[in-house]
Design a protein around this motif. Sequence first.
Motif, PDB file in Angstrom:
ATOM      1  N   VAL A 150      83.683  60.115  20.902  1.00  0.00           N
ATOM      2  CA  VAL A 150      84.352  59.369  21.109  1.00  0.00           C
ATOM      3  C   VAL A 150      84.335  57.913  20.986  1.00  0.00           C
ATOM      4  CG1 VAL A 150      86.914  59.371  22.347  1.00  0.00           C
ATOM      5  CG2 VAL A 150      86.106  61.573  22.168  1.00  0.00           C
ATOM      6  N   ALA A 151      83.377  57.642  21.645  1.00  0.00           N
ATOM      7  CA  ALA A 151      83.618  56.461  21.247  1.00  0.00           C
ATOM      8  C   ALA A 151      82.573  55.740  20.181  1.00  0.00           C
ATOM      9  CB  ALA A 151      82.190  55.984  22.674  1.00  0.00           C
ATOM     10  N   LEU A 152      81.799  56.970  19.970  1.00  0.00           N
ATOM     11  CA  LEU A 152      81.039  56.021  18.224  1.00  0.00           C
ATOM     12  C   LEU A 152      82.021  56.138  17.642  1.00  0.00           C
ATOM     13  CD1 LEU A 152      77.642  58.429  18.278  1.00  0.00           C
ATOM     14  CD2 LEU A 152      78.111  55.751  18.130  1.00  0.00           C
ATOM     15  N   LEU A 153      83.358  57.263  17.202  1.00  0.00           N
ATOM     16  CA  LEU A 153      84.428  57.525  16.550  1.00  0.00           C
ATOM     17  C   LEU A 153      85.081  55.925  16.456  1.00  0.00           C
ATOM     18  CD1 LEU A 153      85.555  60.438  16.302  1.00  0.00           C
ATOM     19  CD2 LEU A 153      83.940  59.423  14.897  1.00  0.00           C
ATOM     20  N   ALA A 154      85.368  55.306  17.832  1.00  0.00           N
ATOM     21  CA  ALA A 154      86.658  54.404  18.747  1.00  0.00           C
ATOM     22  C   ALA A 154      85.384  52.756  17.653  1.00  0.00           C
ATOM     23  CB  ALA A 154      86.118  54.091  19.779  1.00  0.00           C
ATOM     24  N   VAL A 155      84.061  52.809  17.719  1.00  0.00           N
ATOM     25  CA  VAL A 155      83.437  51.710  17.287  1.00  0.00           C
ATOM     26  C   VAL A 155      83.502  51.657  15.670  1.00  0.00           C
ATOM     27  CG1 VAL A 155      80.706  50.507  17.015  1.00  0.00           C
ATOM     28  CG2 VAL A 155      81.464  51.828  18.944  1.00  0.00           C
ATOM     29  N   GLY A 156      83.572  52.334  14.880  1.00  0.00           N
ATOM     30  CA  GLY A 156      83.880  52.456  13.427  1.00  0.00           C
ATOM     31  C   GLY A 156      85.126  52.733  12.970  1.00  0.00           C
ATOM     32  N   ARG A 157      86.087  52.614  14.133  1.00  0.00           N
ATOM     33  CA  ARG A 157      87.154  52.769  14.017  1.00  0.00           C
ATOM     34  C   ARG A 157      87.881  51.149  13.888  1.00  0.00           C
ATOM     35  NH1 ARG A 157      91.343  51.494  12.714  1.00  0.00           N
ATOM     36  NH2 ARG A 157      94.101  51.922  13.456  1.00  0.00           N
ATOM     37  N   PHE A 158      87.281  50.716  15.066  1.00  0.00           N
ATOM     38  CA  PHE A 158      87.773  49.250  15.254  1.00  0.00           C
ATOM     39  C   PHE A 158      86.926  48.235  14.410  1.00  0.00           C
ATOM     40  CE2 PHE A 158      90.436  51.699  18.791  1.00  0.00           C
ATOM     41  CZ  PHE A 158      90.706  51.286  18.717  1.00  0.00           C
ATOM     42  N   GLY A 159      85.978  48.314  14.174  1.00  0.00           N
ATOM     43  CA  GLY A 159      84.872  47.881  13.027  1.00  0.00           C
ATOM     44  C   GLY A 159      84.243  46.783  14.768  1.00  0.00           C
ATOM     45  N   LEU A 160      83.776  47.365  15.356  1.00  0.00           N
ATOM     46  CA  LEU A 160      82.931  46.425  16.400  1.00  0.00           C
ATOM     47  C   LEU A 160      81.709  46.084  16.217  1.00  0.00           C
ATOM     48  CD1 LEU A 160      84.797  48.581  19.292  1.00  0.00           C
ATOM     49  CD2 LEU A 160      84.970  45.924  19.213  1.00  0.00           C
ATOM     50  N   GLY A 161      80.861  45.180  16.563  1.00  0.00           N
ATOM     51  CA  GLY A 161      79.952  44.150  16.198  1.00  0.00           C
ATOM     52  C   GLY A 161      78.830  45.081  17.134  1.00  0.00           C
ATOM     53  N   ARG A 162      77.443  45.138  17.090  1.00  0.00           N
ATOM     54  CA  ARG A 162      75.963  45.707  17.888  1.00  0.00           C
ATOM     55  C   ARG A 162      76.782  45.478  18.714  1.00  0.00           C
ATOM     56  NH1 ARG A 162      69.807  44.818  16.083  1.00  0.00           N
ATOM     57  NH2 ARG A 162      70.283  46.285  14.641  1.00  0.00           N
ATOM     58  N   ALA A 163      77.007  44.455  19.177  1.00  0.00           N
ATOM     59  CA  ALA A 163      76.836  43.853  20.747  1.00  0.00           C
ATOM     60  C   ALA A 163      78.514  44.651  21.834  1.00  0.00           C
ATOM     61  CB  ALA A 163      77.219  42.893  21.419  1.00  0.00           C
ATOM     62  N   GLY A 164      79.162  44.647  21.024  1.00  0.00           N
ATOM     63  CA  GLY A 164      79.862  45.271  21.040  1.00  0.00           C
ATOM     64  C   GLY A 164      80.403  46.684  21.164  1.00  0.00           C
ATOM     65  N   GLY A 165      79.947  46.571  20.156  1.00  0.00           N
ATOM     66  CA  GLY A 165      79.809  48.847  19.964  1.00  0.00           C
ATOM     67  C   GLY A 165      78.673  49.361  20.783  1.00  0.00           C
ATOM     68  N   THR A 166      77.854  48.898  21.250  1.00  0.00           N
ATOM     69  CA  THR A 166      76.302  49.139  21.849  1.00  0.00           C
ATOM     70  C   THR A 166      77.226  49.326  23.338  1.00  0.00           C
ATOM     71  OG1 THR A 166      74.960  48.735  20.492  1.00  0.00           O
ATOM     72  CG2 THR A 166      74.290  49.463  22.774  1.00  0.00           C
ATOM     73  N   LEU A 167      78.000  48.135  23.878  1.00  0.00           N
ATOM     74  CA  LEU A 167      78.324  48.572  24.946  1.00  0.00           C
ATOM     75  C   LEU A 167      79.430  49.368  25.473  1.00  0.00           C
ATOM     76  CD1 LEU A 167      78.023  47.065  27.881  1.00  0.00           C
ATOM     77  CD2 LEU A 167      80.020  45.207  26.865  1.00  0.00           C
ATOM     78  N   LEU A 168      79.835  49.232  24.538  1.00  0.00           N
ATOM     79  CA  LEU A 168      81.833  50.335  24.372  1.00  0.00           C
ATOM     80  C   LEU A 168      81.003  51.942  24.761  1.00  0.00           C
ATOM     81  CD1 LEU A 168      84.260  51.888  24.256  1.00  0.00           C
ATOM     82  CD2 LEU A 168      84.464  51.557  22.162  1.00  0.00           C
ATOM     83  N   VAL A 169      79.750  51.747  23.849  1.00  0.00           N
ATOM     84  CA  VAL A 169      79.558  54.012  23.645  1.00  0.00           C
ATOM     85  C   VAL A 169      78.077  53.956  25.629  1.00  0.00           C
ATOM     86  CG1 VAL A 169      77.365  55.137  22.495  1.00  0.00           C
ATOM     87  CG2 VAL A 169      78.384  53.852  21.097  1.00  0.00           C
ATOM     88  N   LEU A 170      77.846  52.670  25.440  1.00  0.00           N
ATOM     89  CA  LEU A 170      77.134  53.075  26.637  1.00  0.00           C
ATOM     90  C   LEU A 170      77.702  53.591  28.045  1.00  0.00           C
ATOM     91  CD1 LEU A 170      74.400  50.019  26.380  1.00  0.00           C
ATOM     92  CD2 LEU A 170      74.120  52.695  26.546  1.00  0.00           C
ATOM     93  N   ALA A 171      78.858  52.751  28.168  1.00  0.00           N
ATOM     94  CA  ALA A 171      80.031  52.923  29.242  1.00  0.00           C
ATOM     95  C   ALA A 171      80.566  53.612  28.864  1.00  0.00           C
ATOM     96  CB  ALA A 171      81.322  51.732  29.103  1.00  0.00           C
ATOM     97  N   ALA A 172      80.906  54.587  28.004  1.00  0.00           N
ATOM     98  CA  ALA A 172      81.395  55.672  27.945  1.00  0.00           C
ATOM     99  C   ALA A 172      80.542  57.202  28.539  1.00  0.00           C
ATOM    100  CB  ALA A 172      81.643  56.250  26.465  1.00  0.00           C
ATOM    101  N   GLY A 173      79.489  56.831  27.596  1.00  0.00           N
ATOM    102  CA  GLY A 173      78.194  57.263  28.365  1.00  0.00           C
ATOM    103  C   GLY A 173      77.709  58.029  29.634  1.00  0.00           C
ATOM    104  N   LEU A 174      78.407  57.108  30.340  1.00  0.00           N
ATOM    105  CA  LEU A 174      77.427  56.630  31.651  1.00  0.00           C
ATOM    106  C   LEU A 174      78.962  56.566  32.614  1.00  0.00           C
ATOM    107  CD1 LEU A 174      76.334  52.874  31.982  1.00  0.00           C
ATOM    108  CD2 LEU A 174      74.955  54.495  32.378  1.00  0.00           C
ATOM    109  N   VAL A 175      80.089  56.530  32.044  1.00  0.00           N
ATOM    110  CA  VAL A 175      81.081  57.417  33.602  1.00  0.00           C
ATOM    111  C   VAL A 175      81.332  58.684  33.403  1.00  0.00           C
ATOM    112  CG1 VAL A 175      83.300  57.631  33.573  1.00  0.00           C
ATOM    113  CG2 VAL A 175      82.507  55.114  33.056  1.00  0.00           C
ATOM    114  N   ALA A 176      80.629  59.568  31.766  1.00  0.00           N
ATOM    115  CA  ALA A 176      81.691  60.313  31.579  1.00  0.00           C
ATOM    116  C   ALA A 176      80.091  61.175  32.646  1.00  0.00           C
ATOM    117  CB  ALA A 176      81.374  61.171  30.025  1.00  0.00           C
ATOM    118  N   GLY A 177      78.861  60.866  32.111  1.00  0.00           N
ATOM    119  CA  GLY A 177      77.646  61.237  33.073  1.00  0.00           C
ATOM    120  C   GLY A 177      78.151  61.518  34.146  1.00  0.00           C
ATOM    121  N   ALA A 178      78.180  60.436  34.794  1.00  0.00           N
ATOM    122  CA  ALA A 178      78.407  59.706  36.366  1.00  0.00           C
ATOM    123  C   ALA A 178      79.184  61.002  36.679  1.00  0.00           C
ATOM    124  CB  ALA A 178      79.010  58.661  36.629  1.00  0.00           C
TER     125      ALA A 178
END
Length: 229
Positions: A150-178
């Motif tokens: 879902v985070a990867l799809l959101a990155v593409g949908r909103f056109g986030l760059g490397r920094a913002g996209g990586t941060l969003l994916v990391l945050a999503a993975g950390l929250v769900a995994g935790a």
Amino acid sequence: MALDTDTRPAPSAVLPPALRAPLGLIAVLAAVVVAALGVMYAGHTEPGAVDRWFVEPTDDSVRAPWRGLALAVDFLGEPVGAAALILAAVAGCLLRRRTRAAVFVVVGVGFTVVVATLLKSLVERTIHGPGNLSYPSGHTAFLTALALVVALLAVGRFGLGRAGGTLLVLAAGLVAGAAMGWAQVALGAHYPTDVLGGWCTAWAVVPAAAWSVDRVADRRRPHGRPKPR
């Protein structure tokens, strides 16, 4: 009669080009962790030193109201809860006419669950008696994988760059995994290292699945079509 190139925009990649390098590196490191833990705990029936440092796994690690919350989170990884989440994600993609994204949801999450299941049989670590295979945690792998997709799809949908996209994916993975990891350990269903293995399984599989979906979809997409003039 002339041939004009089809100028319609290509479907958005499910693995944004800007994230390929960082997620590729993370996937490799995650795969190494999964393999290392699998070798370390293969055939074990008791918690390791690292597991005991966190908590001694029992069926009553938490009590009400936290136990109710743990059960609710755990339900998201059960067949009914997981199916509902997948159907909702796929339906959302199809409503937006993003077929590639819908395929990615199924492939990304599905492959993660399959890999986690195969690893359980290969490692044969158990908890609470024979037959209760525990490594890696399938529940943690599932919810983390879905969050990453879902985070990867959101990155593409909103056109986030490397920094913002990586941060969003990391945050999503950390929250769900935790969240799911806590629930599994709290309910005594898994050792903490099982949870770490499940979390890393998702990180190893999802980027590879995204790259594969893009590659196959791009190969099948026609580059041009005849157009009368």
